[in-house]
Write a protein that holds these residues in place. Structure first.
Motif, PDB file in Angstrom:
ATOM      1  N   SER A  91       0.811  -1.225   0.000  1.00 37.73           N
ATOM      2  CA  SER A  91       0.000   0.000   0.000  1.00 37.73           C
ATOM      3  C   SER A  91       0.841   1.270   0.000  1.00 37.73           C
ATOM      4  O   SER A  91       0.321   2.350  -0.263  1.00 37.73           O
ATOM      5  CB  SER A  91      -0.924   0.024   1.223  1.00 37.73           C
ATOM      6  OG  SER A  91      -1.853  -1.016   1.171  1.00 37.73           O
ATOM      7  N   LYS A  95       4.427   0.210  -6.927  1.00 34.08           N
ATOM      8  CA  LYS A  95       3.103   0.439  -7.510  1.00 34.08           C
ATOM      9  C   LYS A  95       2.072   0.211  -6.408  1.00 34.08           C
ATOM     10  O   LYS A  95       1.680  -0.922  -6.139  1.00 34.08           O
ATOM     11  CB  LYS A  95       2.846  -0.523  -8.672  1.00 34.08           C
ATOM     12  CG  LYS A  95       3.662  -0.221  -9.900  1.00 34.08           C
ATOM     13  CD  LYS A  95       3.257  -1.134 -11.033  1.00 34.08           C
ATOM     14  CE  LYS A  95       3.981  -0.768 -12.311  1.00 34.08           C
ATOM     15  NZ  LYS A  95       3.609  -1.639 -13.439  1.00 34.08           N
ATOM     16  N   ARG A  96       1.662   1.283  -5.776  1.00 33.56           N
ATOM     17  CA  ARG A  96       0.805   1.181  -4.594  1.00 33.56           C
ATOM     18  C   ARG A  96      -0.581   0.633  -4.927  1.00 33.56           C
ATOM     19  O   ARG A  96      -1.201   1.043  -5.907  1.00 33.56           O
ATOM     20  CB  ARG A  96       0.674   2.535  -3.919  1.00 33.56           C
ATOM     21  CG  ARG A  96       1.960   2.966  -3.265  1.00 33.56           C
ATOM     22  CD  ARG A  96       1.740   4.171  -2.420  1.00 33.56           C
ATOM     23  NE  ARG A  96       2.176   5.353  -3.135  1.00 33.56           N
ATOM     24  CZ  ARG A  96       2.202   6.553  -2.612  1.00 33.56           C
ATOM     25  NH1 ARG A  96       1.801   6.752  -1.398  1.00 33.56           N
ATOM     26  NH2 ARG A  96       2.621   7.572  -3.312  1.00 33.56           N
ATOM     27  N   ILE A  97      -1.027  -0.270  -4.092  1.00 32.24           N
ATOM     28  CA  ILE A  97      -2.386  -0.811  -4.200  1.00 32.24           C
ATOM     29  C   ILE A  97      -3.240  -0.053  -3.190  1.00 32.24           C
ATOM     30  O   ILE A  97      -2.885   0.035  -2.016  1.00 32.24           O
ATOM     31  CB  ILE A  97      -2.402  -2.327  -3.908  1.00 32.24           C
ATOM     32  CG1 ILE A  97      -1.536  -3.070  -4.922  1.00 32.24           C
ATOM     33  CG2 ILE A  97      -3.823  -2.857  -3.914  1.00 32.24           C
ATOM     34  CD1 ILE A  97      -1.364  -4.541  -4.623  1.00 32.24           C
ATOM     35  N   HIS A  98      -4.362   0.502  -3.640  1.00 33.88           N
ATOM     36  CA  HIS A  98      -5.229   1.266  -2.741  1.00 33.88           C
ATOM     37  C   HIS A  98      -5.779   0.362  -1.641  1.00 33.88           C
ATOM     38  O   HIS A  98      -6.046  -0.830  -1.872  1.00 33.88           O
ATOM     39  CB  HIS A  98      -6.379   1.902  -3.518  1.00 33.88           C
ATOM     40  CG  HIS A  98      -5.923   2.978  -4.450  1.00 33.88           C
ATOM     41  ND1 HIS A  98      -5.496   4.209  -4.003  1.00 33.88           N
ATOM     42  CD2 HIS A  98      -5.810   2.998  -5.804  1.00 33.88           C
ATOM     43  CE1 HIS A  98      -5.148   4.947  -5.031  1.00 33.88           C
ATOM     44  NE2 HIS A  98      -5.320   4.245  -6.144  1.00 33.88           N
ATOM     45  N   VAL A 101      -8.908  -1.718  -2.402  1.00 29.96           N
ATOM     46  CA  VAL A 101      -8.665  -2.821  -3.331  1.00 29.96           C
ATOM     47  C   VAL A 101      -7.991  -3.981  -2.587  1.00 29.96           C
ATOM     48  O   VAL A 101      -8.395  -5.149  -2.720  1.00 29.96           O
ATOM     49  CB  VAL A 101      -7.795  -2.365  -4.524  1.00 29.96           C
ATOM     50  CG1 VAL A 101      -7.419  -3.536  -5.412  1.00 29.96           C
ATOM     51  CG2 VAL A 101      -8.512  -1.287  -5.323  1.00 29.96           C
ATOM     52  N   ASN A 102      -6.988  -3.662  -1.784  1.00 28.67           N
ATOM     53  CA  ASN A 102      -6.294  -4.674  -0.984  1.00 28.67           C
ATOM     54  C   ASN A 102      -7.278  -5.388  -0.052  1.00 28.67           C
ATOM     55  O   ASN A 102      -7.315  -6.620   0.020  1.00 28.67           O
ATOM     56  CB  ASN A 102      -5.172  -4.009  -0.180  1.00 28.67           C
ATOM     57  CG  ASN A 102      -4.246  -4.990   0.491  1.00 28.67           C
ATOM     58  OD1 ASN A 102      -4.388  -6.193   0.370  1.00 28.67           O
ATOM     59  ND2 ASN A 102      -3.286  -4.479   1.228  1.00 28.67           N
TER      60      ASN A 102
END
Length: 202
Positions: A91, A95-98, A101-102
């Motif tokens: 997060s 490439k950050r995962i929101h 979404v996670n």
């Protein structure tokens, strides 16, 4: 591990031992994320660890069953901390995962695994659920309402938890779990003490 440990140790011991997520998160954040903890964070981690040591003594005096449950919860907490630190990693770096979404992907995965368990193991052993529920006077409707309340509570918990992970990190979020442990510990005493001695303040 956490659910089985909760059943063996009782919710009061579970809540305090599960707070070891803070200790595990601190260690794993240092190893995997290279985070340097502040003096206040280390003080909070040591406070949680001291509480866990006292609870471990209480678990031993509550019998082998409670001690086994406490050990299972400790291992489960270590695995949860690993998940928390890795969730913070995805997060906040690269490439950050929101967070939503996670949270959704982990929820869908865990939901599918739980459904698979229900369709295989639980269906074959439904008498272990139905008979005690009937003996306690619980109707199917009451059980469904309780299950829905649990699902809503888990939804709120997960969505806020993953948001906090992305904003303040696994260590600070784990420290916040200490407050959760205190609330559950006190509530368990007042709600369950008359029926289960392991839930009472010692």
């Amino acid at each position: 591990l956490n659910w089985a440990g909760n059943m063996l140790a009782g919710s009061a011991i579970f809540a305090v031992v599960y707070a070891s997520v803070t200790v595990w998160s601190a260690l794993l954040s240092r190893c995997l994320l290279g985070k340097v903890l502040t003096k206040w964070q280390w003080l909070a981690v040591l406070t949680v660890f001291s509480g866990l040591a006292l609870t471990g003594i209480g678990a031993r005096s509550s019998g082998l069953r409670a001690l086994l449950g406490a050990c299972m919860v400790t291992l489960g907490a270590a695995l949860h901390a690993t998940s928390h630190v890795l969730s913070e990693l995805v997060s906040s770096r690269g490439k950050r995962i929101h967070p939503h979404v996670n949270c959704s992907m982990q929820g869908i995965t865990n939901g599918c695994l739980a459904l698979l368990w229900q369709c295989t193991y639980t269906v074959l052993h439904s008498d272990r659920i139905v008979e005690p529920a009937r003996a306690a006077g619980t109707s199917f409707r009451d059980g469904a309402v309780l299950l829905m309340a649990l699902a809503i509570g888990n939804f709120v918990h997960s969505s806020t938890f993953f948001f906090l992970l992305s904003r303040i990190g696994a260590i600070s979020t784990g420290i916040m779990k200490g407050l959760q442990a205190v609330i559950v510990f006190v509530a368990s005493h007042f709600i369950f003490c008359e029926r289960d001695a392991s839930q009472c303040f010692s």
